[in-house]
Motif scaffolding. Structure first.
Motif, PDB file in Angstrom:
ATOM      1  N   GLY A 171       1.071  -1.456  -0.226  1.00  0.00           N
ATOM      2  CA  GLY A 171      -0.198  -0.067   0.130  1.00  0.00           C
ATOM      3  C   GLY A 171       1.208   1.464  -0.082  1.00  0.00           C
ATOM      4  N   GLY A 172       0.643   1.922   0.721  1.00  0.00           N
ATOM      5  CA  GLY A 172       1.470   3.680   0.906  1.00  0.00           C
ATOM      6  C   GLY A 172       1.336   4.232   0.338  1.00  0.00           C
ATOM      7  N   HIS A 173      -0.829   4.827  -1.024  1.00  0.00           N
ATOM      8  CA  HIS A 173      -1.233   5.144  -1.512  1.00  0.00           C
ATOM      9  C   HIS A 173      -2.287   5.387  -1.587  1.00  0.00           C
ATOM     10  CE1 HIS A 173      -2.664   1.909  -3.121  1.00  0.00           C
ATOM     11  NE2 HIS A 173      -1.512   0.672  -3.149  1.00  0.00           N
ATOM     12  N   ALA A 174      -2.881   6.406  -2.322  1.00  0.00           N
ATOM     13  CA  ALA A 174      -4.158   6.449  -1.543  1.00  0.00           C
ATOM     14  C   ALA A 174      -4.831   6.429  -3.859  1.00  0.00           C
ATOM     15  CB  ALA A 174      -4.703   7.937  -1.237  1.00  0.00           C
ATOM     16  N   HIS A 175      -6.662   6.383  -3.284  1.00  0.00           N
ATOM     17  CA  HIS A 175      -6.663   6.256  -5.162  1.00  0.00           C
ATOM     18  C   HIS A 175      -8.001   7.495  -5.182  1.00  0.00           C
ATOM     19  CE1 HIS A 175      -5.377   2.737  -7.064  1.00  0.00           C
ATOM     20  NE2 HIS A 175      -5.432   2.657  -5.404  1.00  0.00           N
ATOM     21  N   LYS A 176      -7.746   8.167  -6.180  1.00  0.00           N
ATOM     22  CA  LYS A 176      -8.976   9.105  -6.442  1.00  0.00           C
ATOM     23  C   LYS A 176      -9.994   8.845  -6.255  1.00  0.00           C
ATOM     24  CE  LYS A 176      -5.706  11.314  -8.956  1.00  0.00           C
ATOM     25  NZ  LYS A 176      -4.850  11.878  -9.821  1.00  0.00           N
ATOM     26  N   ASP A 220      -6.178   6.135   6.956  1.00  0.00           N
ATOM     27  CA  ASP A 220      -5.958   7.376   7.095  1.00  0.00           C
ATOM     28  C   ASP A 220      -6.741   7.986   6.325  1.00  0.00           C
ATOM     29  OD1 ASP A 220      -4.815   9.788   7.010  1.00  0.00           O
ATOM     30  OD2 ASP A 220      -2.903   8.476   6.964  1.00  0.00           O
ATOM     31  N   ASP A 221      -7.161   9.619   6.853  1.00  0.00           N
ATOM     32  CA  ASP A 221      -8.156  10.572   5.394  1.00  0.00           C
ATOM     33  C   ASP A 221      -7.149  11.604   6.277  1.00  0.00           C
ATOM     34  OD1 ASP A 221      -8.512  11.770   8.632  1.00  0.00           O
ATOM     35  OD2 ASP A 221     -10.624  10.373   8.398  1.00  0.00           O
ATOM     36  N   GLY A 222      -6.237  12.519   6.499  1.00  0.00           N
ATOM     37  CA  GLY A 222      -5.340  12.796   6.353  1.00  0.00           C
ATOM     38  C   GLY A 222      -5.649  14.033   7.689  1.00  0.00           C
ATOM     39  N   GLU A 223      -6.607  13.350   8.510  1.00  0.00           N
ATOM     40  CA  GLU A 223      -7.152  13.912   9.893  1.00  0.00           C
ATOM     41  C   GLU A 223      -6.893  12.877  11.021  1.00  0.00           C
ATOM     42  OE1 GLU A 223     -10.332  16.539   9.995  1.00  0.00           O
ATOM     43  OE2 GLU A 223      -9.416  17.602   7.953  1.00  0.00           O
ATOM     44  N   ASN A 224      -7.813  12.032  10.731  1.00  0.00           N
ATOM     45  CA  ASN A 224      -7.732  10.722  11.331  1.00  0.00           C
ATOM     46  C   ASN A 224      -6.954   9.382  10.857  1.00  0.00           C
ATOM     47  OD1 ASN A 224      -9.948  12.076  13.325  1.00  0.00           O
ATOM     48  ND2 ASN A 224     -10.174  12.306  11.629  1.00  0.00           N
ATOM     49  N   LYS A 225      -6.752   8.520  11.593  1.00  0.00           N
ATOM     50  CA  LYS A 225      -5.699   7.062  11.347  1.00  0.00           C
ATOM     51  C   LYS A 225      -6.449   6.054  12.045  1.00  0.00           C
ATOM     52  CE  LYS A 225      -1.144   8.664  10.361  1.00  0.00           C
ATOM     53  NZ  LYS A 225       0.024   8.235  10.649  1.00  0.00           N
ATOM     54  N   LYS A 226      -6.041   4.872  11.923  1.00  0.00           N
ATOM     55  CA  LYS A 226      -6.981   3.529  12.657  1.00  0.00           C
ATOM     56  C   LYS A 226      -7.066   2.360  11.831  1.00  0.00           C
ATOM     57  CE  LYS A 226     -11.577   2.578  11.698  1.00  0.00           C
ATOM     58  NZ  LYS A 226     -13.134   1.962  11.970  1.00  0.00           N
ATOM     59  N   VAL A 227      -6.347   1.363  12.825  1.00  0.00           N
ATOM     60  CA  VAL A 227      -5.027   0.398  12.302  1.00  0.00           C
ATOM     61  C   VAL A 227      -6.770  -0.731  11.778  1.00  0.00           C
ATOM     62  CG1 VAL A 227      -4.467  -1.463  12.921  1.00  0.00           C
ATOM     63  CG2 VAL A 227      -3.837   0.818  13.423  1.00  0.00           C
ATOM     64  N   VAL A 228      -6.846  -1.475  11.166  1.00  0.00           N
ATOM     65  CA  VAL A 228      -7.555  -2.698  11.067  1.00  0.00           C
ATOM     66  C   VAL A 228      -7.108  -3.602  10.892  1.00  0.00           C
ATOM     67  CG1 VAL A 228     -10.081  -3.091  10.225  1.00  0.00           C
ATOM     68  CG2 VAL A 228      -9.599  -0.807  10.260  1.00  0.00           C
ATOM     69  N   ILE A 284     -13.128   3.535   1.490  1.00  0.00           N
ATOM     70  CA  ILE A 284     -13.483   4.057   0.192  1.00  0.00           C
ATOM     71  C   ILE A 284     -12.196   5.396  -0.608  1.00  0.00           C
ATOM     72  CG2 ILE A 284     -15.864   4.098   0.869  1.00  0.00           C
ATOM     73  CD1 ILE A 284     -15.468   7.167   2.213  1.00  0.00           C
ATOM     74  N   LEU A 285     -12.969   6.065  -1.902  1.00  0.00           N
ATOM     75  CA  LEU A 285     -12.122   6.337  -2.257  1.00  0.00           C
ATOM     76  C   LEU A 285     -11.285   7.639  -1.609  1.00  0.00           C
ATOM     77  CD1 LEU A 285     -13.370   9.493  -2.919  1.00  0.00           C
ATOM     78  CD2 LEU A 285     -14.602   8.000  -4.393  1.00  0.00           C
ATOM     79  N   GLY A 286     -10.923   8.462  -2.145  1.00  0.00           N
ATOM     80  CA  GLY A 286      -9.935   9.721  -0.878  1.00  0.00           C
ATOM     81  C   GLY A 286      -8.734   8.825   0.407  1.00  0.00           C
ATOM     82  N   ILE A 287      -8.767   7.325   0.463  1.00  0.00           N
ATOM     83  CA  ILE A 287      -8.366   6.879   1.827  1.00  0.00           C
ATOM     84  C   ILE A 287      -7.089   6.774   1.651  1.00  0.00           C
ATOM     85  CG2 ILE A 287      -8.412   5.617   3.889  1.00  0.00           C
ATOM     86  CD1 ILE A 287     -10.995   7.424   3.539  1.00  0.00           C
TER      87      ILE A 287
END
Ligand code: TYD
Length: 139
Positions: free
Chosen positions: A53-58, A76-84, A96-99
Motif C-alpha cells: 500500500g502506501g497510497h490513496a486512490h482518487k 488515514d484520511d489526512g486527519e484521522n487514522k485507525k488500524v484494522v 472508499i476513495l480518498g483514503i
C-alpha cells in the motif's frame, strides 16, 4: 462535497456456509459488496516485515479481505487514522476513495484478496503522502 473520511470505511461481514468438510463464503456483485466489481487481485508470498500500500486512490473503492492468514491495514484520511486487523476470510474492509492505506504485519502465508471498483489505472493513484495531504485540502 464532504471529505472522504475513515469513518465511512467499514468492516463488511460475508456469509459463511459452514460444514464439517469446510466453509464457503460467496460474494455476489452489488449484493453484499457496495460497488460494481471490475477487478480482482491478490497479494501473496509477502515476505516477513514487508509493507504494502502506501497510497490513496482518487476514484477507486476496494474491499480488502484476508482470505488466508492475517494482516493490519492502517487507514488515514489526512486527519484521522485507525488500524484494522483482518484475520478471517468472511470479513472484508470496505475502503472508499480518498483514503490513504498501508498494509503491514502480514502473517506467514497470508493472502490478501482485493475486490476493486475499477480496472488498474496508475493515474488514479496518489503515491506521495504530502501530495495526499494537499489533495485532501482541496477535496
Ligand atoms: P500497488 O498497487 O502499488 O501495490 P500495493 O498497494 O499492494 O503495494 O502495485 C504494485 C505494482 O503492481 C505497480 O507497479 C502497479 C502494478 N499493478 C498492476 O499492474 N495492476 C494491478 O491491478 C495492481 C493492483 C498493481
Amino acid at each position: 462535497m464532504n471529505k472522504a473520511n475513515i469513518y465511512n470505511c467499514s468492516v463488511v461481514e460475508f456469509l459463511k456456509i459452514h460444514s464439517r468438510s469446510g466453509n464457503i463464503t460467496p460474494i455476489e456483485n452489488l449484493d453484499n459488496i457496495p460497488f460494481d466489481i471490475k477487478r480482482v487481485y491478490y497479494l501473496y508470498d509477502v515476505p516477513g516485515g514487508a509493507e504494502r500500500g502506501g497510497h490513496a486512490h482518487k476514484d477507486l473503492e476496494q474491499c480488502i479481505i484476508a482470505i488466508s492468514g492475517s494482516f493490519d491495514i492502517i487507514i488515514d484520511d489526512g486527519e484521522n487514522k485507525k488500524v484494522v486487523n483482518l484475520n478471517r476470510p468472511n470479513y472484508g474492509l470496505h475502503v472508499i476513495l480518498g483514503i490513504w492505506r498501508e498494509l503491514l504485519n502480514f502473517s506467514s502465508g497470508a493472502i490478501c484478496l482485493v475486490l476493486a471498483s475499477k480496472k488498474y489505472d496508475e493515474d488514479d493513484y496518489i503515491r506521495e503522502y504530502d501530495g495526499f495531504k494537499t489533495y485532501k485540502l482541496k477535496e
